[in-house]
Scaffold this motif. Structure first.
Motif, mmCIF file in Angstrom:
data_model
loop_
_atom_site.group_PDB
_atom_site.id
_atom_site.type_symbol
_atom_site.label_atom_id
_atom_site.label_comp_id
_atom_site.label_asym_id
_atom_site.label_seq_id
_atom_site.Cartn_x
_atom_site.Cartn_y
_atom_site.Cartn_z
ATOM 1 N N ASN A 146 57.154 13.285 50.564
ATOM 2 C CA ASN A 146 56.285 13.867 51.584
ATOM 3 C C ASN A 146 55.612 12.728 52.336
ATOM 4 O OD1 ASN A 146 54.441 15.261 53.114
ATOM 5 N ND2 ASN A 146 53.682 16.513 51.443
ATOM 6 N N ASN A 161 53.105 12.839 54.217
ATOM 7 C CA ASN A 161 51.658 13.013 54.406
ATOM 8 C C ASN A 161 50.838 12.083 53.525
ATOM 9 O OD1 ASN A 161 51.561 14.992 56.423
ATOM 10 N ND2 ASN A 161 52.055 16.564 54.933
ATOM 11 N N THR A 162 51.301 11.803 52.309
ATOM 12 C CA THR A 162 50.548 10.945 51.391
ATOM 13 C C THR A 162 51.513 10.002 50.692
ATOM 14 O OG1 THR A 162 50.722 12.588 49.647
ATOM 15 C CG2 THR A 162 48.713 12.625 50.979
ATOM 16 N N ASN A 214 55.037 4.740 63.234
ATOM 17 C CA ASN A 214 53.955 5.673 63.551
ATOM 18 C C ASN A 214 53.507 5.502 65.002
ATOM 19 O OD1 ASN A 214 53.965 6.720 60.999
ATOM 20 N ND2 ASN A 214 51.941 5.990 60.429
ATOM 21 N N ARG A 260 46.584 5.453 50.407
ATOM 22 C CA ARG A 260 47.657 6.391 50.757
ATOM 23 C C ARG A 260 47.678 6.477 52.273
ATOM 24 N NH1 ARG A 260 49.656 9.399 46.555
ATOM 25 N NH2 ARG A 260 48.497 9.196 44.610
ATOM 26 N N ARG A 288 49.899 8.006 55.923
ATOM 27 C CA ARG A 288 50.775 9.028 56.476
ATOM 28 C C ARG A 288 51.865 8.328 57.276
ATOM 29 N NH1 ARG A 288 48.617 14.151 59.777
ATOM 30 N NH2 ARG A 288 48.570 15.008 57.707
ATOM 31 N N GLY A 326 55.534 13.306 57.881
ATOM 32 C CA GLY A 326 54.103 13.498 57.708
ATOM 33 C C GLY A 326 53.373 13.714 59.007
ATOM 34 N N CYS A 327 53.928 13.240 60.109
ATOM 35 C CA CYS A 327 53.247 13.358 61.403
ATOM 36 C C CYS A 327 54.008 14.338 62.287
ATOM 37 C CB CYS A 327 53.130 11.995 62.079
ATOM 38 S SG CYS A 327 52.101 10.833 61.206
#
Length: 141
Positions: free
Chosen positions: A60, A62-63, A83, A105, A107, A138-139
């Protein structure tokens, strides 16, 4: 208020006309905060005693856990190059710091390179790169 068919068609065409106007891109006006050149100020970046621990595959985005350490560093910055805003972390160490390491952590927008750059006490820069494969974005990916 009752709208006629003509008024409805004119209002609809007006909305379409305004939506297709060339407007300046908001993303182009956002400064790219945290790029490596801003940190290194054009100095050469070598390799050295810097360790970046990232998962090879993140289930994942996200983290994503990250741990970085560079003994003798004054500052460490972490960049996620895929990103929208690459600079994800900056850690500064004072003279009384027991260890020059940090965990966090972040993203990640997708599979990408994670870069850690450390500024050493002598003013030199060292870096390392790990690729993290993200299976769920995650984004928004």
């Amino acid at each position: 208020m009752k709208l006629t068919r003509r008024q409805t068609v004119i209002a609809g065409l007006s909305v379409v006309g305004v939506a297709t106007l060339p407007l300046p891109s908001f993303a182009a006006n956002v400064p790219l905060v945290g790029l490596p050149d801003e940190f290194t100020r054009g100095a050469s970046v070598g390799s050295g005693n810097i360790i970046l621990n990232t998962p090879e595959i993140a289930e994942n985005g996200n983290t994503v856990p990250i741990h970085v350490s560079a003994p003798g560093a004054v500052e460490i910055r972490i960049y996620a190059m895929g990103n929208p805003v690459p600079g994800v972390a900056a850690v500064t160490f004072g003279p009384l710091a027991a260890a020059q390491s940090a965990s966090t952590r972040v993203r990640l927008a997708g599979t990408q390179d994670v870069v850690a750059i450390a500024k050493m006490q002598d003013g030199n820069f060292i870096s390392t790169i790990n690729q993290v494969k993200v299976t769920i974005g995650g984004c928004g990916g």
